[in-house]
Design an enzyme around this catalytic site. Structure first.
Site: not given
Ligand code: FNR
Length: 360
Positions: A26, A60, A185, A233, A326
């Site tokens: 997000c 999301a 969620y 997911r 991410g």
């Molecule tokens: C997220 N994450 C996340 N997960 C998801 O399923 N939908 C989303 O919209 C979001 N939004 C989101 C925003 C931000 C700014 C972060 C940092 C994380 C979780 C993301 O998809 C991921 O699973 C985690 O960040 C872990 O992976 P990394 O960042 O360690 O590679």
């Protein structure tokens, strides 16, 4: 040296140029109102595609207004939103990457201030436009407002909203879809006995707790072409006693595969405040591997996979089929190009000026 990370992968006939993807994140962009993408999203998703990702999963995106986390989330409950996504999709396609979108309903964790926003965070106040949240049961997430338990009509509305958003996503040009059933969620709230206290056909046994997710999957599959891959997911564990287990998740993934899901995106947590999560490099990879071994479905691993060799090793040794990176891709939007350089892979799809920059 193996180059498994940069081998293409095919889902339902959709070939994706490599296995290094960007998970949904997000953006909570202040300028984003009414769920419509703004120039930030073009810049952001375009730069990730330019940076070598095989596929990007857009953040999301609410299937209904009350299913947004914050007022600045994206949405797909109307056609103006669908049209707003088209330039993002076209830009990413022009850069050779594939693009999916995560369809979401935030359930009891909706109606919060945009994360990391100043001056406030947490539950929105009524004067700032807080809305009534919904959930399987009237049990609040700590610190947030008490949700209303969905009745049968409300559940049917959620199913229809996911299907309508899915249709709009495909019409906007998205290559694949992801249904968000993780991180506390709505769909995860139904799966978890910690948030689902229902005594009807949506609560109790795992089969009942998974019923809404499977209804959503069936409805989405029913309105999109057979050629469109579908991901879900999941939070494979909640890291606390009494929560969803990896074994239960594997059973759910088996059902999802039988209902036409092609990819299990394995994350964890999010439904329990202060859960003791053993965060560290690759900490969720064993969950993805366990689900892959139990089900045989294609899986993606995510969570602190920040190093090219770590990512390569996960794919090369079959711990997961796809690696989602991410925050490292936010820190370094050229992460894909840096990873290829470190792994000594020539990427034919790198724009020429960037090839010059990476040729040392
Ligand atoms: C997220 N994450 C996340 N997960 C998801 O399923 N939908 C989303 O919209 C979001 N939004 C989101 C925003 C931000 C700014 C972060 C940092 C994380 C979780 C993301 O998809 C991921 O699973 C985690 O960040 C872990 O992976 P990394 O960042 O360690 O590679």
């Amino acid at each position: 040296m193996s180059h498994a990370l940069f081998e293409p992968i095919t889902l339902r006939g959709l070939e994706i140029r490599n296995r290094l993807w960007v998970p949904p994140m997000c953006q909570y962009v202040v300028e984003a109102r009414d769920g419509v993408p703004v120039p930030w999203h073009l810049m952001h998703y375009g730069s990730l595609a330019r940076g070598g990702a095989g596929a990007i999963i857009v953040e999301a995106t609410g299937v209904v207004p009350e299913g947004r986390i914050s007022a600045n989330d994206l949405g797909l409950w109307n056609d103006a939103q669908r049209d707003g996504f088209r330039p993002v999709v076209d830009l990413v396609h022009g850069l050779g990457a594939k693009i999916g979108i995560q369809l979401a309903h935030a359930g009891r964790k909706a109606s919060v201030y945009r994360e990391w926003g100043v001056p406030r965070s947490g539950a929105m106040s009524p004067e700032d436009g807080a809305w009534q949240t919904v959930a399987p049961s009237a049990v609040a997430f700590p610190g947030l407002a008490e949700p209303v338990a969905l009745d049968e009509a409300g559940i049917a509305g959620v199913v229809d909203a996911f299907a309508a958003a899915a249709r709009r996503a495909v019409d906007a040009g998205f290559d694949f879809l992801e249904i968000h059933s993780a991180h506390g969620y709505l769909l995860h709230e139904f799966l978890s006995p910690l948030s689902n206290l229902r005594t009807d056909e949506y609560g109790g046994s795992l089969e009942n707790r998974a019923r809404l997710l499977l209804r959503v999957v069936d409805a989405v599959r029913g309105v999109i072409e057979d050629s469109v891959p579908l991901s879900v997911r999941l939070s494979a564990t909640e890291w606390v006693d009494g929560g969803v287990t990896v074994e239960e998740t594997s059973q759910v993934v088996t059902w999802l595969g039988q209902h036409g899901v092609d990819l299990a995106d394995i994350s964890s947590g999010g439904n329990v405040a202060q859960a003791p999560i053993p965060v560290g490099p690759g900490y969720q990879v064993p969950l993805a591997t366990a689900v892959k071994q139990a089900t045989g479905l294609t899986v993606a691993a995510v969570g602190m996979i920040d190093e090219p060799f770590q990512a390569e090793q996960i794919v090369a040794t079959g711990l997961a089929d796809i690696v989602l990176v991410g925050r490292e891709f936010l820190r370094d939007t050229s992460f894909g190009l840096h990873a290829a350089e470190r792994l000594k892979v020539q990427l034919p799809y790198v724009p020429y000026p960037y090839q010059r920059a990476f040729r040392r």
